[in-house]
Structure formats: structure tokens, C-alpha cells
Design a protein around this motif. Structure first.
Motif, short mmCIF file in Angstrom:
data_model
loop_
_atom_site.label_atom_id
_atom_site.label_comp_id
_atom_site.label_asym_id
_atom_site.label_seq_id
_atom_site.Cartn_x
_atom_site.Cartn_y
_atom_site.Cartn_z
N ASP A 51 0.84 -1.20 0.00
CA ASP A 51 0.00 0.00 0.00
C ASP A 51 0.88 1.26 0.00
O ASP A 51 0.65 2.19 -0.78
CB ASP A 51 -0.92 -0.01 1.22
CG ASP A 51 -1.82 1.21 1.29
OD1 ASP A 51 -2.43 1.57 0.28
OD2 ASP A 51 -1.90 1.83 2.38
N ASN B 92 1.20 3.93 -3.25
CA ASN B 92 0.65 5.27 -3.07
C ASN B 92 1.70 6.35 -2.90
O ASN B 92 1.36 7.52 -2.71
CB ASN B 92 -0.29 5.29 -1.86
CG ASN B 92 -1.59 4.55 -2.15
OD1 ASN B 92 -2.35 4.90 -3.05
ND2 ASN B 92 -1.85 3.50 -1.38
N LYS C 17 -7.68 0.34 8.03
CA LYS C 17 -7.19 -0.90 7.44
C LYS C 17 -6.43 -1.66 8.53
O LYS C 17 -5.79 -1.05 9.37
CB LYS C 17 -6.27 -0.62 6.25
CG LYS C 17 -6.96 0.01 5.05
CD LYS C 17 -6.02 0.10 3.86
CE LYS C 17 -6.74 0.63 2.63
NZ LYS C 17 -5.84 0.66 1.43
#
Length: 587
Positions: free
Chosen positions: A322, A326, A565
Motif C-alpha cells: 500500500d 501510493n 485498514k
């Protein structure tokens, strides 16, 4: 190894339990209270722990007024909410100045009174009556306090300048400015309370720890800090000691031997204290019967055909992917001591390097010799590491603050300021400034920082900057590097905070408070990582498997109610130190 703890070892009227979050203070306090009440003693149990679950333990709603526990004759309990007490206390201090000072000054005063020290002093204010009110004291054979005040707070209570409206006179930019300024009329009462704490005939301090290095170090720190102010009647309880292991179960064997290895590294000061142990149990320490069983020989179920708990959360690899996808540039790991922040930060750094990124990892763990281990490895050319020594940074920060104001304070004021600078918040500010310098020098790389500052520290730095502009005599200064870093931390496109926790009540509750604290400072953590989970292993040890099942409720709570998350890391057979070992987290 150590004799089992029994309430028969208690000889004093007052008992204070202390220890880092998650070591079992509340369960030990509750079980002790029940056992003493069962023996015919009249007992009052008081909790000042924000993470206290006394209501859950006894199945009854509690307030600051003692209430009888229906199922246990002679037992009464009180649950003081220190956050509510602190809020009321802050308003009593700040309220009179709202129409007199500019808004920026009021904001600074409120934030300076939002730290952990203020919460602790407000809690101490609440339970002082239980120590000094003869009508209350004479009603009970034993009064048990779940969570003792720290040595820092008690030293503040003993400093004469603390009672002279210090908040009105000085703004030195430190962390717990004037936390006693609203309590000048209680000096004699507090003095009596501190005297009772120091009286070995009246008070026993029970240090509760786990058989792991970080918890033992925290117990040692608390022990020495409290000895310095005269609280020397101390007892150590090692909670959660696995009594036996199954040779054919790798997790069971590793768990047992890691605990024993940690105890071999116990600090010398703790070795001089009378020490007892309590067993590692699989059942939840709620309900009266379970509390009664804690002091009995433990016989776990031998049933091994229980289904292994199912964990459907991603591992740390998902967190790293992630951040890589990103373009996150600044990553903080955050959580209470002992949950594995340093290891998680290191594993994230290694994972990002393996994805081709240049990474700088900085840590405040002086015992982590990661720089040597990483640099000796041929795969880490894109990884640089620095280690920030908190003690060095704190001394530098304290010297800086003292040099700015020493000429303006008398001897008593200087003594108060020096004690104020001993607070935990001071270390956060000093370390954050060191972090800021590292980030300022870093370009074209991802920076991973082990141990983020709390929202209180960030707001305090912001408030100090506003205050210094508002009031000329203020000496609160924020370095340029730290000032520039504050807005960067609040930018979710650049920065992400990872909250690390364990699947247990206290670590989750404390992590939740950390998240609330950060949100006050306009920072929303993206990932929670549940570390060292037995639920994510295949152990067949009946005790460990029982604990794994108990984790399920907390894993669900984090995943569904706390985290944006969530990822999980299993309890591992060995501690992962060094670049190649850390790659195991992402394989």
C-alpha cells in the motif's frame, strides 16, 4: 522459579499496583481484592486506569462513589475516570483567564494541561481522599489502588513552587507547564497523601510485570523512581509465566524459553525485591470464579481437538504494498512500549527497500544495533539507518530550555522547571525535534520513523509557536525543521501513521486513545497492525490455544471498529533482527 503470589503476603492497609499497560495490573488487583474479601477482610478496590475494565470484570456499573459488589461480601469498588477528572480540572485552571488572555494563549494553556501528567494529577486529586479521609480509611481493612502515581508526579507534589500559580508567571515551552497551579489550597492534603504512600507500615507498592524485557525494564524504572521519593516497601509480581511447555509444539517451546531468557536479563535492582509469580492462563480474568481460580493451581484443559481460530486479515506485506503503490514518503509507527513498534518499523523499511525504494529508517531504541546489522549486508544499499538516543536528545533539549530562562527564575522556580522537564512529554518533544532534523535532511527517499509523537505533543508544539508570537516574554520556541514537519505530518498524501497493538484489552484500548489523540491533531492513522498474535499460529498447546481464542474478540474490535485498514503478524518462533531475518515478515 518464583513462589506463587498469595494475598496472604499482603500486610499493609494500602496497596498500590503499577506497571506498563497490558501486564495485568487490573486482573491482579481484582483477584487480590476478591481473595482478601473472601478471607473476611473488608476491602475497597479503586481504579484510576483510563483503560480499566472493572465494570466488565465484576459485571456491574461503577462510578467514583464506592459500590458494593453483590456477589462478594465485604468487597466494594470504585472506578475513577481520570479523563473526566482532568477535563474538569483543566477548566478550573483555565476558566478564570478566558476573558483576560488572547485566544491563542488560552489554546496553549489548555493544551499544556492536556498531557499525561495532568491526567495523573487529576486522578491523584480524586483518590487523595481515600488515603487521608479517616472516615473512609477506618471503614476498610485494605484499600487497593489499581495504578499508582509515577515518581515524577509525586516529586511535583513535593515542590513548593508548584503551589504558587506557576502557570501565571512562566511559559518556558516545556511539556507539563504548571499542572498543579489550580490546587494551591490542597498542599497540606497532598502532603499527607504522599506521607501515607511513603510509610512502609501503611503502604505496599506492587510492581506488576510480564516475563519480557521491555516490561521488566519499565518495572525497574518505576521501582527506582519511586524509591527515590521514599516508597521503598515494594513487591514484584511476574504475571503470565507459562509453567510448562509441549516439546513437540514449536510455539509452546519457544514461548516458554523466551520468557525464561528474559527473566535471566532482569535488572539487578529488581533482583533485590521480594518476587512472586502468577501463571499464564488461557481463560479471561472476568467474573468472580475466574478471579478466584487465579491463586489456585492451574490445570488447563487437555483437549487438543479445538478448532484453530481463523484469521482472515492480511499480513504486513499488504501494508508495505500500500505504501509503495501510493508513494507515501513519511511513515510513523506508534504504540505503547512492548508491542513491537521497532520491529514493525524495521520490517516496513526492509519491505520497501525490497520493492526498489530508497529508505531511511530512524529509531529511538538505543539497544537496537540495526545499523551494524544492515550495513554488513549486501542487499541494503538503498537503506540508511540512524539511531536517535532519547537520553542525549532530552539532555540537549533541557539544556536549551534552561539556558533561555535561568536568568529569569529564582532558585525555587528553577527547581520546579527542572522537575517539569523530567516529564514523559519532554522526551517526546526532544525526540520529535531530532526526528525533524533527520526528515529535513532527507530527499528522494522514504523516511520510516519508529515511535511517533502523540497528538498532544504535536498540538503543544503548534501552540508554543502561536504563543511565542502572541506574548513577547514567552520563551517557547519551535525549531524551523519541526515547524515545517508539522503540516507534512498532517498531509495524508505524504504521511501515514501505523498503530501497532496486541490483541489484548489494554493494548487495544490504549492504542485507541492514541488514535483519538492524533485525530485531535488532524492526523488519521491509516493502518493498524496486530502484532504477536497467537491466533495466527497453529499452536496446539491448550493454554496458548485458549489465549488465541480469547484474542478473537479484540481482533474483531480492531478490524471492525478501530482501524481504517488492519493487518496481522503471527507470534513468531524467533525475534527477527537483521536485514535477512526481517524479510521473513514479507515473504
Amino acid at each position: 522459579m518464583y513462589p506463587s503470589f498469595s494475598p496472604n503476603h499482603i500486610q499493609t492497609q494500602f496497596l498500590f499496583l503499577t506497571g506498563k499497560g497490558g501486564v495485568g495490573k487490573t486482573s491482579t488487583a481484582c483477584a487480590t481484592a476478591v481473595a482478601l474479601a473472601d478471607s473476611g477482610k473488608k476491602v475497597l478496590l479503586i481504579s484510576t486506569d483510563p483503560a480499566s475494565n472493572l465494570q466488565d470484570v465484576f459485571g456491574i456499573e461503577l462510578t467514583s462513589t464506592p459500590k458494593a459488589i453483590p456477589s462478594i461480601e465485604n468487597l466494594f469498588a470504585s472506578n475513577i475516570d481520570p479523563e473526566a477528572s482532568a477535563k474538569a480540572y483543566r477548566e478550573s485552571v483555565v476558566g478564570p483567564y478566558r476573558d483576560k488572555f488572547p485566544e491563542a494563549v488560552i489554546a496553549t494553556m489548555e493544551e499544556q494541561l492536556s498531557g499525561a501528567c495532568t491526567v495523573e494529577i487529576a486522578a491523584f486529586d480524586e483518590f487523595t481522599g481515600f488515603l487521608t479521609n479517616s472516615e473512609v480509611v477506618n471503614q476498610y481493612n485494605h484499600i487497593i489502588f489499581d495504578t499508582a502515581p509515577t515518581g515524577h508526579t509525586l516529586r511535583l507534589l513535593q515542590l513548593p513552587t508548584a503551589w504558587k500559580g506557576f502557570l501565571e508567571e512562566s511559559t518556558h515551552g516545556a511539556s507539563c507547564l504548571g499542572p498543579l497551579s489550580g490546587l494551591a489550597d490542597k498542599k497540606d492534603l497532598y502532603s499527607s497523601a504522599v506521607s501515607a504512600l511513603s510509610d512502609a507500615a501503611k503502604t505496599t507498592l506492587i510492581l506488576v510485570t510480564r516475563p519480557d524485557v521491555s516490561a521488566l525494564l519499565e518495572a525497574d524504572r518505576a521501582s527506582q523512581e519511586l524509591k527515590e521519593i521514599g516508597i521503598k516497601n515494594q513487591m514484584l509480581i511476574i504475571n503470565g509465566l507459562l509453567q510448562h511447555y509441549i516439546e513437540t509444539d514449536e510455539i509452546s517451546s519457544a514461548f516458554y524459553h523466551r520468557q525464561r531468557d528474559s527473566l535471566k536479563r532482569m535488572p539487578d535492582n529488581l533482583k533485590e525485591i521480594i518476587t512472586y509469580s502468577l501463571p499464564y492462563v488461557s481463560y479471561s480474568l472476568t467474573g468472580v470464579e475466574n478471579l478466584r481460580n487465579l491463586f489456585k493451581p492451574y490445570k488447563p484443559s487437555t483437549t487438543l481437538d479445538m478448532e484453530n481460530p481463523s484469521v482472515n486479515l492480511p499480513g504486513l506485506k499488504a501494508v508495505i504494498e500500500d505504501f509503495s503503490a501510493n508513494g507515501t514518503k513519511l511513515i510513523f509507527t506508534m504504540g505503547k512500549g512492548g508491542v513491537g513498534k521497532t520491529t514493525v518499523a524495521s520490517a516496513i523499511a526492509v519491505g520497501l527497500v525490497e520493492k526498489g525504494h530508497r529508505v531511511h529508517l530512524t529509531t529511538t531504541d538505543p539497544a537496537a544495533h540495526l545499523e551494524y546489522q544492515f550495513q554488513s549486508n549486501s542487499f541494503n544499499q538503498n537503506l540508511t539507518i540512524s539511531s536517535i538516543n532519547p537520553k542525549v536528545e532530552v539532555e540537549k533539549y533541557k539544556a536549551e530550555v534552561l539556558s533561555r530562562v535561568s536568568n529569569d527564575l529564582d532558585e525555587a522556580g528553577l527547581a520546579y522547571l527542572k522537575e517539569d522537564l523530567e516529564s514523559p512529554c519532554t522526551e517526546e518533544i526532544a525526540v520529535f525535534q531530532a526526528f525533524a532534523e533527520v526528515v529535513a535532511k532527507s530527499e528522494n527517499e522514504i523516511v520510516v520513523i519508529d515511535t511517533a509523537p502523540t497528538g498532544h505533543t504535536l498540538l503543544l508544539l503548534d501552540a508554543s509557536e502561536s504563543y511565542s508570537k502572541e506574548i513577547e516574554r514567552s520563551t517557547g520556541k519551535v525549531p524551523e525543521s519541526a515547524r515545517k514537519l508539522l503540516p507534512q505530518i498532517r498531509n495524508p498524501k505524504e504521511t501515514s501513521v501505523v498503530i501497532v497493538t496486541l490483541a489484548e484489552a489494554t493494548p487495544v484500548l490504549e492504542a485507541s486513545r492514541l488514535q483519538d489523540d492524533l485525530r485531535r491533531a488532524s492526523i488519521n492513522p491509516k493502518w493498524w497492525v496486530i502484532n504477536q498474535s497467537l491466533s495466527a499460529t497453529n499452536t496446539n498447546d491448550p493454554i496458548l490455544k485458549g489465549k488465541a481464542i480469547a484474542e478473537q474478540g479484540w481482533i474483531q474490535e480492531v478490524n471492525e471498529n478501530k482501524a481504517e485498514k488492519c493487518a496481522i503478524i503471527p507470534w513468531l518462533l524467533e525475534e527477527k533482527v537483521g536485514y535477512d531475518k526481517l524479510k521473513d515478515y514479507i515473504n
